[in-house]
Each structure stands twice: as C-alpha cells, then as structure tokens.
Design a protein around this motif. Structure first.
Motif, PDB file in Angstrom:
ATOM      1  N   LEU A 107       0.815  -1.216   0.000  1.00  0.00           N
ATOM      2  CA  LEU A 107       0.000   0.000   0.000  1.00  0.00           C
ATOM      3  C   LEU A 107       0.850   1.269   0.000  1.00  0.00           C
ATOM      4  O   LEU A 107       0.310   2.366  -0.163  1.00  0.00           O
ATOM      5  N   TYR A 108       2.160   1.129   0.178  1.00  0.00           N
ATOM      6  CA  TYR A 108       3.033   2.291   0.322  1.00  0.00           C
ATOM      7  C   TYR A 108       3.575   2.726  -1.032  1.00  0.00           C
ATOM      8  O   TYR A 108       4.052   1.908  -1.819  1.00  0.00           O
ATOM      9  N   LYS A 109       3.491   4.033  -1.316  1.00  0.00           N
ATOM     10  CA  LYS A 109       3.993   4.573  -2.572  1.00  0.00           C
ATOM     11  C   LYS A 109       5.401   5.121  -2.341  1.00  0.00           C
ATOM     12  O   LYS A 109       5.585   6.154  -1.709  1.00  0.00           O
ATOM     13  N   ASN A 110       6.386   4.413  -2.876  1.00  0.00           N
ATOM     14  CA  ASN A 110       7.780   4.807  -2.687  1.00  0.00           C
ATOM     15  C   ASN A 110       8.158   5.971  -3.602  1.00  0.00           C
ATOM     16  O   ASN A 110       7.538   6.201  -4.634  1.00  0.00           O
ATOM     17  N   TRP A 111       9.208   6.705  -3.221  1.00  0.00           N
ATOM     18  CA  TRP A 111       9.746   7.759  -4.061  1.00  0.00           C
ATOM     19  C   TRP A 111      11.264   7.656  -4.064  1.00  0.00           C
ATOM     20  O   TRP A 111      11.864   6.988  -3.219  1.00  0.00           O
ATOM     21  N   LEU A 112      11.898   8.286  -5.058  1.00  0.00           N
ATOM     22  CA  LEU A 112      13.334   8.158  -5.279  1.00  0.00           C
ATOM     23  C   LEU A 112      13.721   6.687  -5.363  1.00  0.00           C
ATOM     24  O   LEU A 112      13.124   5.944  -6.120  1.00  0.00           O
ATOM     25  N   ASP A 113      14.717   6.261  -4.591  1.00  0.00           N
ATOM     26  CA  ASP A 113      15.189   4.870  -4.671  1.00  0.00           C
ATOM     27  C   ASP A 113      14.684   4.017  -3.515  1.00  0.00           C
ATOM     28  O   ASP A 113      15.270   2.988  -3.192  1.00  0.00           O
TER      29      ASP A 113
END
Length: 243
Positions: free
Chosen positions: A119-125
């Motif tokens: 459910l988590y939207k990651n950003w960058l790396d």
C-alpha cells in the motif's frame, strides 16, 4: 520577348526572397535564444524484482530465554508486479506447555502460502512496504500428553498425578490468515520487517484423550478457533532485474 524574360526574372527573385525570409524567421532554438536546449538526464525510478529471503528473529530469541519452546521460521517473497508479491513462511516448532491440569508437548513443521499487496507509494530509490496479505497454513505435528491431574472437585482425598507420556503422531491442521505488516530497507537490499497475523482455524486433528492446546505454525488454540501471532524479520533481496 524581353518583356517575358523580365517577368520571369522578377518572379524568380520574388520566390528566392520569400524563401530566404522564411528561413530567417524560423531559426533553431539554439540560434534564436543563444542557449542550448537542455537534455533531460534524470532517469525514471526503476523497481527491484527478485527473491527476498530471511528469518523470523523472534523465535530464536524466545528459544534463548525460554527452554520450553524451540524453533525457527524462514520467510520469503517474490515480486510479481509493482505492488504484488507472492509470499511464504515455513518452519519448525517444539513447545512444551502447562495448563491447569496437564502438561503437554506439541512438535511439528508447517508452511504458509499466499501473497502481499504493498500500500506504500515509494519515491526516489526507496523500496519500503506497508502491506496487507492473506495466507493458507498447513501443519503436520505430534501431540504428547506428558502429565495430567484429574479434576476431582470437592474431594477430601489426595488427587493423584498421572504421567502417561503418550504421543500421537500424524496430526494435521489447516487454517487461513489475514496479515498486516511492513518492511523497511535499512541498507541496500537488506530489510527489517514485522507483521501481525489474525487467524481462523479451518480443521484440526486431535488426540482421543485431550484437545490441542498449541499447533506448530498456528500457535495457541482458543475455543472459538481464532487466534493471532506476530513476527519480526530480517531479510535480504537477491535482485534479478529492474523495471
């Protein structure tokens, strides 16, 4: 004749003049502004796809502080799509427990199969997870009645204690789980995680002389056939590719 040549020459000069004017009014961006058009060098984020394998740290720690339980659990998952993983846990447990009137031992192996949705939207790396999941669990185990004391209510006589030490092998149990958990990348490809599982027992084999108090993999058995458990994991991703 001279008039026709003059007319042709005039028309040719007009065409050349219009063409040169059009070229002069449509210069390239770099000539018109004097600044080169920047090239986008930022690469789009690519997600890791691979096999992640680890262990449940809670069980060996519990084994070190409590001699009545020994065991281990291996955890693994594989990324199928951006937010979808197939997941499994399997292990072994040997537990001796004590109730009001008896002492028992439950020993066996188990496996859980299912999947997780991130459910988590990651950003960058980043490659972290906050997920929900489901599991199907199966356990093969034995139960041993180590000691029991009959419940003689209201008697004036000494209550005897029996040590039958009888073992029933080949027992099985089936259950389902709903899982909520997280995984955090603490170093490159190395993850710490934890999860809570809410369980429903579908079926279980019981010895003839007493009921199951504990089932390896399912853990404590309650009268309504529901329960919960948690784990605390350390795992490592073996990356296969990125996309």
């Amino acid at each position: 004749m001279k008039r026709n040549i003059l007319r042709f020459t005039t028309s040719l000069f007009l065409v050349i003049a219009v063409s040169l004017n059009a070229i002069a009014q449509e210069p390239s961006d770099s000539i018109a502004t004097g600044v080169e058009t920047p090239i986008d060098t930022i690469q789009k984020k690519k997600d890791k796809y691979g096999l992640r394998v680890g262990i449940d740290l809670f069980k060996p720690i519990l084994s070190m502080v409590n001699d009545d339980i020994q065991g281990f659990e291996i955890v693994a998952d594989y990324r199928l799509k951006k937010n979808i993983y197939i997941a499994t846990e399997f292990g072994f447990t040997d537990k001796t427990g004590e109730e009001d009137f008896l002492i028992y031992n439950a020993k066996g192996s188990y496996i859980k199969l299912g999947g997780n949705y991130n459910l988590y939207k990651n950003w960058l790396d980043m490659n972290n997870e906050i997920y929900i999941g489901i599991r199907y669990g199966f356990s093969s185990y034995s139960q041993t009645l180590v000691e029991y004391t009959p419940n003689y209510y209201g008697t004036y006589f000494d209550i005897p204690t029996f040590n039958p030490d009888t073992t029933v092998d080949g027992l099985t149990a089936h259950w389902g789980e709903f899982v909520i958990g997280l995984k955090v990348e603490i170093f490159n490809n190395l993850y710490m995680g934890g999860s809570i599982a809410m369980k429903k027992l579908f079926s279980q084999d019981e010895p003839d002389n007493f009921g199951n108090m504990y089932i390896p993999g399912y853990e404590r058995v309650f009268m309504n056939n529901t329960g919960f458990s948690f784990n605390y994991t350390l795992s490592y991703t073996i990356p296969f590719f990125k996309k």
